[in-house]
Write an enzyme that holds these catalytic residues in place. Sequence first.
Site, PDB file in Angstrom:
ATOM      1  N   TYR A  53      11.866 -13.640  20.547  1.00 29.25           N
ATOM      2  CA  TYR A  53      12.343 -12.411  19.891  1.00 29.25           C
ATOM      3  C   TYR A  53      11.741 -12.248  18.498  1.00 29.25           C
ATOM      4  CZ  TYR A  53      15.275 -11.395  23.830  1.00 29.25           C
ATOM      5  OH  TYR A  53      15.682 -11.074  25.111  1.00 29.25           O
ATOM      6  N   ARG A  56       8.594 -10.434  19.194  1.00 34.07           N
ATOM      7  CA  ARG A  56       8.820  -9.028  19.556  1.00 34.07           C
ATOM      8  C   ARG A  56       9.305  -8.240  18.338  1.00 34.07           C
ATOM      9  NH1 ARG A  56      12.498  -8.364  24.499  1.00 34.07           N
ATOM     10  NH2 ARG A  56      11.833  -6.196  24.249  1.00 34.07           N
ATOM     11  N   GLN A  88      17.147   2.129  26.214  1.00 36.99           N
ATOM     12  CA  GLN A  88      17.231   0.749  26.684  1.00 36.99           C
ATOM     13  C   GLN A  88      16.396  -0.152  25.767  1.00 36.99           C
ATOM     14  OE1 GLN A  88      17.005   0.614  31.315  1.00 36.99           O
ATOM     15  NE2 GLN A  88      15.901   2.453  30.675  1.00 36.99           N
ATOM     16  N   HIS A 106      21.028  -1.643  24.848  1.00 43.84           N
ATOM     17  CA  HIS A 106      20.647  -3.053  25.027  1.00 43.84           C
ATOM     18  C   HIS A 106      20.540  -3.770  23.690  1.00 43.84           C
ATOM     19  CE1 HIS A 106      18.819  -2.202  29.275  1.00 43.84           C
ATOM     20  NE2 HIS A 106      20.129  -2.249  29.274  1.00 43.84           N
ATOM     21  N   CYS A 117      31.594 -15.808  15.399  1.00 41.55           N
ATOM     22  CA  CYS A 117      32.644 -14.920  14.858  1.00 41.55           C
ATOM     23  C   CYS A 117      32.395 -13.453  15.145  1.00 41.55           C
ATOM     24  CB  CYS A 117      32.750 -15.142  13.335  1.00 41.55           C
ATOM     25  SG  CYS A 117      31.350 -14.477  12.408  1.00 41.55           S
ATOM     26  N   CYS A 133      25.483 -18.433   9.998  1.00 40.23           N
ATOM     27  CA  CYS A 133      26.000 -17.061   9.974  1.00 40.23           C
ATOM     28  C   CYS A 133      26.416 -16.727   8.534  1.00 40.23           C
ATOM     29  CB  CYS A 133      27.233 -16.958  10.886  1.00 40.23           C
ATOM     30  SG  CYS A 133      28.220 -15.476  10.608  1.00 40.23           S
ATOM     31  N   GLY A 172      10.021   7.191  30.643  1.00 48.44           N
ATOM     32  CA  GLY A 172       9.392   5.868  30.524  1.00 48.44           C
ATOM     33  C   GLY A 172      10.270   4.718  30.942  1.00 48.44           C
ATOM     34  N   ALA A 214       3.734   9.546  27.952  1.00 48.39           N
ATOM     35  CA  ALA A 214       4.835  10.182  27.214  1.00 48.39           C
ATOM     36  C   ALA A 214       4.349  10.865  25.941  1.00 48.39           C
ATOM     37  CB  ALA A 214       5.885   9.128  26.880  1.00 48.39           C
TER      38      ALA A 214
END
Length: 234
Positions: A53, A56, A88, A106, A117, A133, A172, A214
């Site tokens: 991630y 990304r 999404q 998402h 928490c 955190c 898409g 698109a």
Amino acid sequence: MTTIVILTGAGISAESGLGTFRDKDGVWMRHDLADLATPEGFARNPALVHEFYNARRAAAAAARPNAAHLALTQLQRGYAGRVVLITQNVDDLHTRAGTAGVIQMHGSLMRALCHGCGHRWPAPARMAPQDPCPACGAAQTRPDVVWFGEMPYRMEEIYRALAEADLFVAIGTSGTVYPAAGFVAEAAQAGAETLEINLAPSGAMFDRVLTGPAAQVVPDWVAGLLGEPPDSGA
Ligand code: APR
């Protein structure tokens, strides 16, 4: 007042350089989603999932909204009725394009979540399993992204919008992942006209299909709705 409900998928961000999932070189063609997009995969190897991630998130931060994202903002600002945008996608390109009230069902690469928490905060560029955190200090942080087997966000709001839709447009998306894949049937059942905009028909039941990239098709479609001449393409 008419309501247009739009659902977008990875295909709308493809021309911004962000990969899709199931096209020939898609993300899930190169990675096993069980390892990277499930709670079990995260429990097994949180460092691997954070790395996936982080990459990304960096790609999404470096990407720019394309003409399709911008056209949907024009539609929302210029249309006499209501325009609800559900995505999404976990990139932030719709929001950066200026669309208001985007429903990120998402979740978002740009938000972090504490598994302990429930606290949410803007994600740093890179996250790691030992990050504490900010609220409770526990080292249980994760990207605020909905994984397979988890409940997408704001579903009640989505189903209310689908029930009120006069026009439902899917842009898409391959229509392979539920509950999003079921939205076209929900909207049709509520009496909406349905339109798919995709490189090629996904095969789901739509009243109309506009095919093409698109970034070309969406601006022309929006121009038509707003009563403007289609983009001369100049
Ligand atoms: N313009 C329009 N459509 C495009 C373009 C483009 N330039 N490029 C690709 N597409 C279309 C493809 O034809 C395909 O139908 O975008 C769709 C991409 O499908 P997927 O890769 O399956 O992405 P998506 O439908 O968004 O996946 C849904 O699956 O992995 C999960 O949570 C993830 O949100 C994702 C969900």
